[in-house]
Design an enzyme around this catalytic site. Structure first.
Site, PDB file in Angstrom:
ATOM      1  N   ALA A   1      -0.516  -4.854   2.236  1.00  0.00           N
ATOM      2  CA  ALA A   1      -0.483  -4.813   3.561  1.00  0.00           C
ATOM      3  C   ALA A   1       1.133  -4.651   3.765  1.00  0.00           C
ATOM      4  CB  ALA A   1      -0.207  -6.090   4.364  1.00  0.00           C
TER       5      ALA A   1
ATOM      6  N   GLY B   1      -0.449  -2.027   5.668  1.00  0.00           N
ATOM      7  CA  GLY B   1      -1.404  -1.286   5.875  1.00  0.00           C
ATOM      8  C   GLY B   1      -1.127   0.115   5.945  1.00  0.00           C
TER       9      GLY B   1
ATOM     10  N   LYS C   1       0.237   2.555   4.149  1.00  0.00           N
ATOM     11  CA  LYS C   1      -0.161   3.682   3.123  1.00  0.00           C
ATOM     12  C   LYS C   1      -1.820   4.160   2.771  1.00  0.00           C
ATOM     13  CE  LYS C   1       4.487   3.234   1.226  1.00  0.00           C
ATOM     14  NZ  LYS C   1       4.496   1.966   1.689  1.00  0.00           N
TER      15      LYS C   1
ATOM     16  N   ASP D   1      -4.468 -13.163  -4.734  1.00  0.00           N
ATOM     17  CA  ASP D   1      -3.102 -12.319  -5.597  1.00  0.00           C
ATOM     18  C   ASP D   1      -3.769 -11.981  -6.818  1.00  0.00           C
ATOM     19  OD1 ASP D   1      -0.740 -12.994  -6.943  1.00  0.00           O
ATOM     20  OD2 ASP D   1      -0.343 -14.840  -6.029  1.00  0.00           O
TER      21      ASP D   1
ATOM     22  N   ASP E   1       2.493  -0.424  -4.817  1.00  0.00           N
ATOM     23  CA  ASP E   1       3.712  -0.172  -3.788  1.00  0.00           C
ATOM     24  C   ASP E   1       4.561  -2.350  -3.820  1.00  0.00           C
ATOM     25  OD1 ASP E   1       5.398  -0.298  -1.587  1.00  0.00           O
ATOM     26  OD2 ASP E   1       3.588   0.071  -0.003  1.00  0.00           O
TER      27      ASP E   1
ATOM     28  N   CYS F   1      10.736   0.332  -2.141  1.00  0.00           N
ATOM     29  CA  CYS F   1      11.529   0.850  -1.450  1.00  0.00           C
ATOM     30  C   CYS F   1      12.937   0.304  -1.653  1.00  0.00           C
ATOM     31  CB  CYS F   1      11.277   0.581  -0.051  1.00  0.00           C
ATOM     32  SG  CYS F   1      11.255  -1.373   0.621  1.00  0.00           S
TER      33      CYS F   1
HETATM   34  C1  SAM Z   1       5.869  -3.310   0.458  1.00  0.00           C
HETATM   35  S1  SAM Z   1       5.047  -4.713   0.381  1.00  0.00           S
HETATM   36  C2  SAM Z   1       3.722  -2.536   0.900  1.00  0.00           C
HETATM   37  C3  SAM Z   1       3.449  -1.758   2.637  1.00  0.00           C
HETATM   38  C4  SAM Z   1       2.457  -1.534   2.206  1.00  0.00           C
HETATM   39  N1  SAM Z   1       2.286  -1.020   1.233  1.00  0.00           N
HETATM   40  C5  SAM Z   1       2.484  -0.385   3.648  1.00  0.00           C
HETATM   41  O1  SAM Z   1       2.857   0.528   2.826  1.00  0.00           O
HETATM   42  O2  SAM Z   1       2.041  -1.111   4.622  1.00  0.00           O
HETATM   43  C6  SAM Z   1       4.240  -5.157  -0.427  1.00  0.00           C
HETATM   44  C7  SAM Z   1       3.240  -6.256  -0.196  1.00  0.00           C
HETATM   45  O3  SAM Z   1       2.363  -6.532  -1.018  1.00  0.00           O
HETATM   46  C8  SAM Z   1       2.145  -8.472  -1.268  1.00  0.00           C
HETATM   47  N2  SAM Z   1       1.982  -8.611  -2.306  1.00  0.00           N
HETATM   48  C9  SAM Z   1       3.110  -9.609  -2.836  1.00  0.00           C
HETATM   49  N3  SAM Z   1       2.854 -10.099  -3.926  1.00  0.00           N
HETATM   50  C10 SAM Z   1       1.657 -10.003  -4.150  1.00  0.00           C
HETATM   51  C11 SAM Z   1       0.760 -10.131  -5.089  1.00  0.00           C
HETATM   52  N4  SAM Z   1       0.923 -11.325  -6.446  1.00  0.00           N
HETATM   53  N5  SAM Z   1      -1.320 -10.205  -4.725  1.00  0.00           N
HETATM   54  C12 SAM Z   1      -1.521  -9.054  -3.875  1.00  0.00           C
HETATM   55  N6  SAM Z   1      -0.050  -8.418  -3.074  1.00  0.00           N
HETATM   56  C13 SAM Z   1       1.246  -8.958  -3.251  1.00  0.00           C
HETATM   57  C14 SAM Z   1       3.007  -8.512  -0.183  1.00  0.00           C
HETATM   58  O4  SAM Z   1       2.962  -9.490   0.397  1.00  0.00           O
HETATM   59  C15 SAM Z   1       3.455  -7.215   0.975  1.00  0.00           C
HETATM   60  O5  SAM Z   1       2.024  -7.349   1.684  1.00  0.00           O
END
Ligand code: SAM
Length: 452
Positions: free
Chosen positions: A259, A261, A263, A306, A333, A386
């Site tokens: 999220a 989203g 990518k 998670d 990501d 990033c």
């Molecule tokens: C860098 S952002 C991702 C951005 C996304 N890939 C985009 O392009 O829009 C990292 C995301 O990883 C989620 N996240 C962090 N730890 C996680 C986990 N253990 N399991 C699933 N999602 C996780 C966070 O809530 C956050 O939304």
């Protein structure tokens, strides 16, 4: 009458900055809260301009203020201090006429409910006008070329000794607005024609097929075809992720940490025959991802889970488990310090703590291990952040390779960015992009030929 004439936007910006500095509120949330009563779009734009600008240049503005006030303001008067910084920022960096900058800032101060504040701000701003040249000289003698917190500046100097001043300078500048054209719906050339028809102009970026850089900065709903999914807003570096996976047709792709989203949408646009599973642990952010896909009219399996605890959360839309299959490609990501995107989120400089980094690294290690178990032999995993900090980037990947004997790097055959001991780094501002790190890994079968 414009609300700006009553000081309302300046007050809103000061209170948003105080929310960030005092209670650790993030910039997006602070602006949302503080602009709810502001209806005029120009006033809203002014609040954004002032808030972003002050957060970018905070230490410099604070040094100016310290030279003008002979005592330290009390913590309970942070609102007055933020308003003062807004006043100085306008006089020093914006093209607002000086008299309007002073008068409107003083008008804002009257609304703070502190009878002394308006006279105080008026006096200090007028003193700033008188001493501006002298203060500039003092600033240049201080040899401070950046507006970064000390702990972060030290880390950047440590990791990028020669590039550090350039990195920090680029991080304190306004970024350009990048677009990603949905090539399944419209060609880049035709989308440029749609922009021109509404008075906007953009340049195609040479090596990224869907990328455009707008010559203006505008709000996303004014982009032609945005609500219909013809275009998305996404930095060029973020657009490299889907391309670097080089997925073969009909692949099973996992977008981990997906999220909001950005990518996921791009993966589906690049590989329309593939099946994409997007996993996210945050309910609200997963909603944004689903809205984003609905806007683009694209379909993915979206799962609230998670990854590190492998718990499937209660979710009305999906009950599937992302671990029910092995994936040909995984995009990780990873959550990170976001030090590569400070130019878009200047609050990061003031919200992030040095102690956060070790926690983030632990999560990145854990995510890599959990996800690798779901990668099919011969499959490819792209680790990206990033961040510009070595500790979260090539150091994480090197340790992963050391503890995972069948994992190998699949080097990126590109010329952009900087080669690291493993993976590549783009630094903020290079090629007009955000700072991103990329490392491509494969789960080996026997030979490189078996890569899917
Ligand atoms: C860098 S952002 C991702 C951005 C996304 N890939 C985009 O392009 O829009 C990292 C995301 O990883 C989620 N996240 C962090 N730890 C996680 C986990 N253990 N399991 C699933 N999602 C996780 C966070 O809530 C956050 O939304």
């Amino acid at each position: 009458m414009h609300q700006s004439d009553t000081g309302v936007p300046r007050l809103a910006a000061a209170l948003a900055i105080a929310d960030i500095l005092k209670i650790g509120c993030n910039l997006h949330e602070a602006l949302h809260q503080r602009t709810q009563q502001i209806t005029d779009s120009r006033d809203k734009a002014l609040v954004h301009e002032l808030t972003y600008g002050v957060l970018r240049l905070l230490p410099k503005l604070q040094r100016y203020a310290a030279n003008l006030i002979s005592y330290k303001l009390k913590p309970k008067d942070l609102d007055v201090e933020c308003l003062l910084l807004i006043g100085i920022y306008q006089l020093d960096s914006l093209r607002v006429p000086d008299h309007a900058a002073v008068n409107q800032t003083v008008a804002a101060a009257r609304q703070l409910g502190k009878p002394w504040a308006s006279g105080f701000i008026n006096a200090i701003l007028r003193n700033f006008q008188r001493r501006q040249t002298q203060l500039h000289t003092l600033e240049s003698q201080a040899a401070v070329t950046h507006c970064f917190p000390e702990w972060l500046a030290k880390r950047i100097y440590n990791d990028w000794p020669e590039m550090a001043p350039q990195i920090m300078q680029a991080s304190d500048c306004h970024p350009p607005m990048w677009l990603r054209v949905n090539l399944g719906r419209i060609s880049r050339a035709d989308y440029i024609k749609q922009l021109v028809a509404v008075g906007l102009t953009a340049r195609p970026y040479p090596n990224i097929p869907a990328a455009l850089i707008l010559d203006q900065t505008i709000s996303m709903d004014t982009l032609p075809g945005f609500n219909e999914g013809l275009v998305s807003i996404q930095d060029g570096a973020a657009q490299l992720a889907a391309l670097l996976l080089e997925a073969k047709p009909k692949a099973n792709i996992l977008d981990a940490c997906a999220a909001p989203g950005g990518k996921t949408g791009h993966l589906l646009e690049c590989y329309p025959e593939s099946s994409v599973t997007a996993v996210e642990k945050n309910t609200e952010r997963l909603k944004l991802l689903r809205q984003n896909l609905a806007r683009l009219n694209l379909k993915a399996r979206t799962i609230l889970a998670d990854i590190t605890s492998n718990t499937i959360k209660q979710d009305r839309d999906e009950i599937s488990n992302w671990t029910d299959r092995q994936y040909d490609y995984i995009l990780l990501d990873a959550p990170c310090s976001a030090t590569g995107v400070i130019r878009r989120h200047p609050d990061i400089k003031w919200l992030r703590r040095s102690t956060d980094i070790a926690h983030l690294v632990a999560t990145q290690n854990h995510l890599l291990d959990c996800l690798y178990a779901q990668l099919r032999p011969g499959g490819c995993m792209l680790y990206i952040t990033c961040s510009i900090l070595a500790q979260e980037n090539h150091e994480v990947v090197l340790k992963f390779l050391q503890r995972t004997p069948d994992a190998k790097e699949w080097p990126l055959d590109v010329t952009w960015g900087h080669a690291c001991s493993v993976g590549r780094q783009i630094l903020p501002g290079e090629q007009k992009m955000d700072g991103f790190y990329f490392a491509r890994l494969v789960k080996t079968l026997v030979s490189r030929d078996s890569i899917i």
